[in-house]
Write a protein that holds these residues in place. Structure first.
Motif, PDB file in Angstrom:
ATOM      1  N   ALA A  18       0.833  -1.191   0.140  1.00 39.69           N
ATOM      2  CA  ALA A  18      -0.021   0.162   0.023  1.00 39.69           C
ATOM      3  C   ALA A  18       0.879   1.212  -0.156  1.00 39.69           C
ATOM      4  CB  ALA A  18      -0.885  -0.049   1.169  1.00 39.69           C
ATOM      5  N   GLY A  19       1.801   1.469   0.712  1.00 33.42           N
ATOM      6  CA  GLY A  19       2.777   2.563   1.046  1.00 33.42           C
ATOM      7  C   GLY A  19       3.544   2.618  -0.238  1.00 33.42           C
ATOM      8  N   GLN A  44      -2.068 -13.999  -1.321  1.00 35.09           N
ATOM      9  CA  GLN A  44      -2.489 -12.361  -1.253  1.00 35.09           C
ATOM     10  C   GLN A  44      -2.827 -11.976  -2.831  1.00 35.09           C
ATOM     11  OE1 GLN A  44      -2.675 -11.051   1.344  1.00 35.09           O
ATOM     12  NE2 GLN A  44      -1.825 -12.604   2.892  1.00 35.09           N
ATOM     13  N   ASP A  46      -5.630 -12.166  -4.210  1.00 36.05           N
ATOM     14  CA  ASP A  46      -6.856 -11.634  -4.067  1.00 36.05           C
ATOM     15  C   ASP A  46      -6.911 -10.292  -3.467  1.00 36.05           C
ATOM     16  OD1 ASP A  46      -6.308 -12.664  -1.698  1.00 36.05           O
ATOM     17  OD2 ASP A  46      -8.325 -12.770  -1.051  1.00 36.05           O
ATOM     18  N   ALA A  47      -5.921 -10.129  -2.344  1.00 35.80           N
ATOM     19  CA  ALA A  47      -5.867  -8.684  -1.778  1.00 35.80           C
ATOM     20  C   ALA A  47      -5.105  -7.585  -2.535  1.00 35.80           C
ATOM     21  CB  ALA A  47      -5.137  -8.975  -0.377  1.00 35.80           C
ATOM     22  N   MET A  50      -7.224  -6.448  -5.428  1.00 29.34           N
ATOM     23  CA  MET A  50      -8.227  -5.502  -4.822  1.00 29.34           C
ATOM     24  C   MET A  50      -7.620  -4.087  -4.408  1.00 29.34           C
ATOM     25  SD  MET A  50     -11.390  -4.757  -4.287  1.00 29.34           S
ATOM     26  CE  MET A  50     -12.150  -6.360  -4.002  1.00 29.34           C
ATOM     27  N   LEU A  51      -6.353  -4.167  -4.167  1.00 33.94           N
ATOM     28  CA  LEU A  51      -5.589  -2.788  -3.531  1.00 33.94           C
ATOM     29  C   LEU A  51      -5.278  -2.149  -4.958  1.00 33.94           C
ATOM     30  CD1 LEU A  51      -4.323  -1.450  -1.119  1.00 33.94           C
ATOM     31  CD2 LEU A  51      -2.266  -2.738  -1.740  1.00 33.94           C
ATOM     32  N   GLN A  54      -8.651  -0.554  -6.341  1.00 35.33           N
ATOM     33  CA  GLN A  54      -9.290   0.545  -5.583  1.00 35.33           C
ATOM     34  C   GLN A  54      -8.006   1.861  -5.705  1.00 35.33           C
ATOM     35  OE1 GLN A  54     -12.036   0.627  -4.188  1.00 35.33           O
ATOM     36  NE2 GLN A  54     -12.757  -1.294  -3.760  1.00 35.33           N
ATOM     37  N   ASN A  55      -7.038   1.743  -5.729  1.00 32.49           N
ATOM     38  CA  ASN A  55      -5.747   2.703  -5.757  1.00 32.49           C
ATOM     39  C   ASN A  55      -6.168   3.382  -7.426  1.00 32.49           C
ATOM     40  OD1 ASN A  55      -3.702   3.396  -3.451  1.00 32.49           O
ATOM     41  ND2 ASN A  55      -4.362   1.123  -3.387  1.00 32.49           N
TER      42      ASN A  55
ATOM     43  N   ALA B   9      -7.337  -9.104   6.166  1.00 37.44           N
ATOM     44  CA  ALA B   9      -6.603  -8.710   4.988  1.00 37.44           C
ATOM     45  C   ALA B   9      -5.799  -7.520   5.260  1.00 37.44           C
ATOM     46  CB  ALA B   9      -7.468  -8.083   3.781  1.00 37.44           C
ATOM     47  N   THR B  11      -1.645  -5.349   6.020  1.00 38.24           N
ATOM     48  CA  THR B  11      -0.509  -5.592   6.760  1.00 38.24           C
ATOM     49  C   THR B  11      -0.347  -4.561   7.917  1.00 38.24           C
ATOM     50  OG1 THR B  11       0.848  -4.077   5.426  1.00 38.24           O
ATOM     51  CG2 THR B  11       0.518  -6.654   4.846  1.00 38.24           C
ATOM     52  N   GLU B  13       2.373  -2.831   7.974  1.00 38.73           N
ATOM     53  CA  GLU B  13       3.437  -1.966   7.340  1.00 38.73           C
ATOM     54  C   GLU B  13       2.709  -0.497   7.113  1.00 38.73           C
ATOM     55  OE1 GLU B  13       4.569  -3.369   3.451  1.00 38.73           O
ATOM     56  OE2 GLU B  13       5.103  -5.471   4.340  1.00 38.73           O
ATOM     57  N   ASP B  16      -0.624   1.254   5.524  1.00 36.51           N
ATOM     58  CA  ASP B  16      -1.454   0.162   5.123  1.00 36.51           C
ATOM     59  C   ASP B  16      -2.315  -0.004   6.443  1.00 36.51           C
ATOM     60  OD1 ASP B  16      -2.768  -2.030   3.805  1.00 36.51           O
ATOM     61  OD2 ASP B  16      -0.864  -3.313   3.622  1.00 36.51           O
ATOM     62  N   ALA B  74      -7.129   2.421   0.320  1.00 30.95           N
ATOM     63  CA  ALA B  74      -6.506   1.417   0.682  1.00 30.95           C
ATOM     64  C   ALA B  74      -7.339   0.571   1.978  1.00 30.95           C
ATOM     65  CB  ALA B  74      -5.038   1.541   1.060  1.00 30.95           C
ATOM     66  N   THR B  76     -10.752   0.833   1.913  1.00 28.07           N
ATOM     67  CA  THR B  76     -11.705   0.177   1.235  1.00 28.07           C
ATOM     68  C   THR B  76     -11.086  -1.321   0.776  1.00 28.07           C
ATOM     69  OG1 THR B  76     -12.637   2.324   0.589  1.00 28.07           O
ATOM     70  CG2 THR B  76     -13.412   0.385  -0.479  1.00 28.07           C
ATOM     71  N   ALA B  77      -9.992  -1.058   0.164  1.00 26.17           N
ATOM     72  CA  ALA B  77      -9.325  -2.368  -0.618  1.00 26.17           C
ATOM     73  C   ALA B  77      -9.119  -3.423   0.746  1.00 26.17           C
ATOM     74  CB  ALA B  77      -8.275  -2.277  -1.368  1.00 26.17           C
ATOM     75  N   ARG B  78      -8.873  -3.165   1.500  1.00 27.58           N
ATOM     76  CA  ARG B  78      -8.540  -4.295   2.503  1.00 27.58           C
ATOM     77  C   ARG B  78      -9.702  -4.508   3.464  1.00 27.58           C
ATOM     78  NH1 ARG B  78      -3.954  -5.539   0.601  1.00 27.58           N
ATOM     79  NH2 ARG B  78      -2.105  -4.476   1.336  1.00 27.58           N
ATOM     80  N   VAL B  80     -12.798  -4.744   1.987  1.00 29.53           N
ATOM     81  CA  VAL B  80     -13.553  -5.446   0.784  1.00 29.53           C
ATOM     82  C   VAL B  80     -12.868  -6.872   0.884  1.00 29.53           C
ATOM     83  CG1 VAL B  80     -14.072  -6.087  -1.481  1.00 29.53           C
ATOM     84  CG2 VAL B  80     -14.405  -3.460  -0.352  1.00 29.53           C
ATOM     85  N   SER B  81     -11.644  -7.010   0.801  1.00 30.91           N
ATOM     86  CA  SER B  81     -10.884  -8.273   0.592  1.00 30.91           C
ATOM     87  C   SER B  81     -11.184  -9.025   2.026  1.00 30.91           C
ATOM     88  CB  SER B  81      -9.429  -8.084   0.766  1.00 30.91           C
ATOM     89  OG  SER B  81      -8.958  -7.666  -0.618  1.00 30.91           O
ATOM     90  N   ARG B  85     -13.236 -12.552   2.309  1.00 30.60           N
ATOM     91  CA  ARG B  85     -12.741 -13.903   2.915  1.00 30.60           C
ATOM     92  C   ARG B  85     -13.400 -14.307   4.058  1.00 30.60           C
ATOM     93  NH1 ARG B  85      -6.070 -12.169   3.177  1.00 30.60           N
ATOM     94  NH2 ARG B  85      -5.605 -12.351   0.946  1.00 30.60           N
TER      95      ARG B  85
END
Lengths: 305, 97
Positions: A18-19, A44, A46-47, A50-51, A54-55, B9, B11, B13, B16, B74, B76-78, B80-81, B85
């Motif tokens: 993400a960063g 990962q 799927d994740a 999706m990331l 969305q970005n 979903a 991390t 980091e 995130d 990000a 939203t993405a996490r 939804v994932s 899951r």
């Protein structure tokens, strides 16, 4: 889809980070490549998809070309990647491990289905293909001419050298044939050629030597793995003052000849033909991108006159 | 969509967010938020989560959010994932997103 834009540097960004995705635009590479393939663990996928989805739909990448490297159709992820990414609308979808024209055409069919489903004009999304095997190198020209969507082909060296039963070396002699074959195929097809990554971030000297080599071979640019590599690539691809001055004189002479209705053009006693004009235009584009032109000179605006 | 198991979903980091979704019966949407930017953006993060859940027709779920300064997209993405899951659904409805 812009076939002619400058593509000196294509920055790899792991799709599940993400960063790095958030910061990708601030370094001003010519293209950003979001990776859903090798940099993403199977669990990962799927994740990451999706990331990136969305970005891409939210962030402003400031006019930088956006590319997504999808997984191959021989994996459980490739089709889902296409479904998601066409809707997210990057400029380019990049195929990994392309062995033949059919690989490109299969992906193209799926992209077209999704474009229609999303009410987008067919052909909105461009494609590029990475060639990473001996078979792909042999088929480089048929791959390069396999679809009107293709803006370029790239060499991926790691899988290639493994298949060739060798390993990468500092001189790059083991991929010289593949590089030459790919850049020649790209030129014959009228599309871009991209070089492989250089992964030793701490060896700046080796990196510079490689960038100089691939520029000399005729590549348009290079895939890079760190923002730290962008400046050097742009510096190497920037024309020098003598080249810029000559290119400006060529363009000036063309304009003058056009105005006079004259057919034969010479600069410094050298006849100027089509390839020289094309090279001059490319030189000035690279000079403009590097901010190297003096617009107080008489040649100002000549290129766009 | 029905939450049938725990789904996580993201991390821990920087930039995130790690989101865990699990069933809470019929207790509505419960959000446990820890964020390095909670003072400034806590409300907005909660709103993003609530809106996303609403768009996915999730009325009841416990959502654990550990945010490291993620952008809304990000988050939203996490989320939804994590929901997919937790619902045990692999095929995403991209048209609905």
């Amino acid at each position: 889809m812009d076939r002619t834009r400058l593509r000196r540097s294509m920055l790899y960004v792991p799709g599940n980070n993400a960063g790095m995705i958030r910061d990708a635009a601030i370094y001003h590479s010519d293209s950003i490549m979001f990776d859903l393939e090798d940099s993403v663990a199977y669990r990962q996928k799927d994740a990451a998809r999706m990331l990136v989805f969305q970005n891409l739909r939210t962030l402003d990448f400031e006019g930088i070309e956006t590319v997504v490297r999808i997984n191959g159709l021989d994996t459980p992820y490739g089709r889902e990647d296409i479904r998601a990414m066409v809707k997210a609308r990057p400029d380019i979808i990049r195929l990994p491990k392309t062995d033949c024209a059919q690989d490109v055409q299969e992906v193209e069919k799926l992209i077209e289905i999704e474009e229609r489903k999303n009410g987008m004009p067919v052909g909105t999304i461009g494609m590029m293909a990475a060639i990473e095997s001996p078979l792909g190198v042999i088929n480089a020209y048929s791959i390069a001419t396999s679809s009107d969507r293709l803006i370029g082909i790239a060499i991926g060296a790691e899988d290639y050298v493994t298949a060739m039963k060798t390993a990468r070396s500092a001189s790059g002699v083991e991929i010289l044939y593949a590089r030459s074959a790919i850049v020649t195929a790209a030129r014959a097809a009228g599309i871009c050629a991209f070089d492989t990554v250089y992964s030793d971030l701490n060896n700046e000297e080796g990196f510079e030597a490689e960038v100089r080599l691939i520029k000399q071979l005729g590549f348009d640019g290079k895939s890079i793995i760190s923002p730290r590599q962008i400046k050097l690539v742009h510096d190497v691809f920037a024309p020098n003052g003598k080249e810029i001055a000559f290119a400006e004189r060529v363009i000036e002479a063309i304009e003058e000849a056009k105005a006079k209705g004259s057919g034969v053009i010479a600069v410094n006693g050298k006849m100027i033909d089509k390839p020289i004009v094309e090279r001059a235009i490319s030189t000035l584009e690279r000079a403009d991108a590097a901010g190297l032109r003096d617009y107080s000179s008489p040649a100002e605006g000549v290129l766009h006159a | 969509m029905r939450i049938v198991k725990t789904g996580t979903a993201g991390t821990l980091e920087s930039s995130d967010v790690m989101i865990t979704v699990r069933s809470n019966g019929t207790d509505g949407v419960q959000i446990a938020l820890q964020s390095i930017v909670e003072k400034q953006f806590g409300k907005q993060i909660r709103a993003t989560i609530e809106d996303t859940l609403k768009s996915m027709s999730i009325d009841h779920a416990y959502i654990d959010v550990k945010d490291q300064g993620a952008l809304d997209c990000a988050i939203t993405a996490r989320l939804v994932s994590a929901v997919y899951r937790a619902a045990g659904i692999e095929k995403i409805d991209w048209e609905a997103l």
